[in-house]
Design an enzyme around this catalytic site. Sequence first.
Site, PDB file in Angstrom:
ATOM      1  N   ASP A   1     -28.774  -3.273  38.518  1.00 32.63           N
ATOM      2  CA  ASP A   1     -27.696  -3.533  39.469  1.00 32.63           C
ATOM      3  C   ASP A   1     -27.704  -2.489  40.580  1.00 32.63           C
ATOM      4  OD1 ASP A   1     -26.885  -1.703  37.412  1.00 32.63           O
ATOM      5  OD2 ASP A   1     -24.811  -1.876  38.101  1.00 32.63           O
TER       6      ASP A   1
ATOM      7  N   GLU B   1     -24.714  -0.573  35.364  1.00 33.50           N
ATOM      8  CA  GLU B   1     -24.626   0.893  35.434  1.00 33.50           C
ATOM      9  C   GLU B   1     -23.683   1.344  36.531  1.00 33.50           C
ATOM     10  OE1 GLU B   1     -25.389   4.972  36.641  1.00 33.50           O
ATOM     11  OE2 GLU B   1     -25.676   3.161  37.875  1.00 33.50           O
ATOM     12  N   GLU B   2     -23.644   0.613  37.630  1.00 31.41           N
ATOM     13  CA  GLU B   2     -22.852   1.057  38.775  1.00 31.41           C
ATOM     14  C   GLU B   2     -21.354   0.927  38.560  1.00 31.41           C
ATOM     15  OE1 GLU B   2     -23.996   2.723  41.019  1.00 31.41           O
ATOM     16  OE2 GLU B   2     -26.080   2.206  41.402  1.00 31.41           O
TER      17      GLU B   2
ATOM     18  N   ASP C   1     -32.596   8.335  36.852  1.00 30.65           N
ATOM     19  CA  ASP C   1     -31.464   7.853  37.658  1.00 30.65           C
ATOM     20  C   ASP C   1     -30.736   8.972  38.386  1.00 30.65           C
ATOM     21  OD1 ASP C   1     -29.794   5.910  38.708  1.00 30.65           O
ATOM     22  OD2 ASP C   1     -28.397   5.983  37.035  1.00 30.65           O
TER      23      ASP C   1
ATOM     24  N   HIS D   1     -26.629   5.025  47.509  1.00 30.96           N
ATOM     25  CA  HIS D   1     -25.368   4.451  47.985  1.00 30.96           C
ATOM     26  C   HIS D   1     -25.172   4.616  49.493  1.00 30.96           C
ATOM     27  CE1 HIS D   1     -23.201   4.463  43.794  1.00 30.96           C
ATOM     28  NE2 HIS D   1     -24.501   4.237  43.687  1.00 30.96           N
TER      29      HIS D   1
END
Length: 410
Positions: free
Chosen positions: A95, A160-161, A189, A383
């Site tokens: 994701d 995960e987000e 990550d 992001h």
Amino acid sequence: MLAGILEHIAKQRETVIDLQRTLVSIPAIGPDNGGQGERVKTDAMIAWMESIGITGIREYRAPDTRVPCGHRPSVAAIIPGEDESRTFWVISHLDVVPPGDLELWTSDPFELKIEDETLVGRGVEDNHQGVVSSLLVAKAIMELGAKPPVNFGILLVADEENGSKYGLDYLLKNHKDMFGPKDLFLIPDFGVPSSEMVEIAEKSMLWLKITVIGKQCHASSPEEGVNTLVASSAMILRLTRLHDRFPAVNPLFKPSNSTFQPTKKEANVENVNTIPGRDVFYVDCRVLPQYELDDVLEAIYEMGREICSTYGVEMRYDVVQKEQAAPATPVEAEIVGRMVDAVRAVYGGNPTPKGVGGGTVGAYLRRAGFDAVVWATWVPNAHQPNERSQIKHNIGDAQVMARALFAGGS
């Protein structure tokens, strides 16, 4: 054997580009952010793994009625090793977050842009780079007919987000038997440009939604209402005192102190000449493990009571996410040693075990009693608009994974 694996990976520039192009083109955004989940991207990755000869791929579906397919998929693939009782897992997530303000992008966020050796697009770093690197290792093993000392496991997780409720947290609660007590865990990550941060600990994390209730009125007659924007602003400034209430520092972490940051602000009124009667904002707290999050909440509530008394408003609190820090992975753990040695061999420098404020799925593994390391070579720009990833880091990180996997082998 290892030398051949590393040489094979070094030649995979076009594979990196092709995989990143596919991944970027599928916006696997969770329903919390207005998306339809990871189903299409998961199908693409399953098809790719099958195309290089990986068999026995397992899919795990966490029920979620908010997405069209009714579930959030995670997929695991294991390539057998000499010792099949142990697995070296690389855990990445499929994701991504939404692109945000499109005006800040210089290209379509869901169409891969190539600038010399730089890849641009939503997700290219967070977390496609980890996905791609793990798949490069698998491709090398399969095409060379190699057999690693232990199993090589690829786990591509959902959600995960937005907290991993439908991802790794779900797997650990509902499929505990998929991991063994001697397994090794790498989560690619988070990282720094020098490659030197080998993350073994995380701060506690608290996301809090604060709703301020007052009375809406015309801006020309402010005495007839209660202005919640003023009260919200005062509360935001008051929250800076949390740094004084929880002042400890720990050099394992960067930054070494706890952080308390106002972030998201919801819209209130649409027109300029109306005083808002309702305001909503959010606070992101990353707290050193020695402090209890309940104590942080009580301090916020105390500040809120003072603001309510002063400005004549009410405040409501909703905990969006609350994760007390998991136990740290010991510095002497096997996975830490393997990763430090592998990073040094590929990138040089002085890789060092560290703690961070950002939450990763590593916390779920540590809480379940597994030793896990979070590591990657990141710019970082996760992001952000025009998210970037270096082709050489996709390849170099894969070589680090291979070295850690084959540690002790030839």
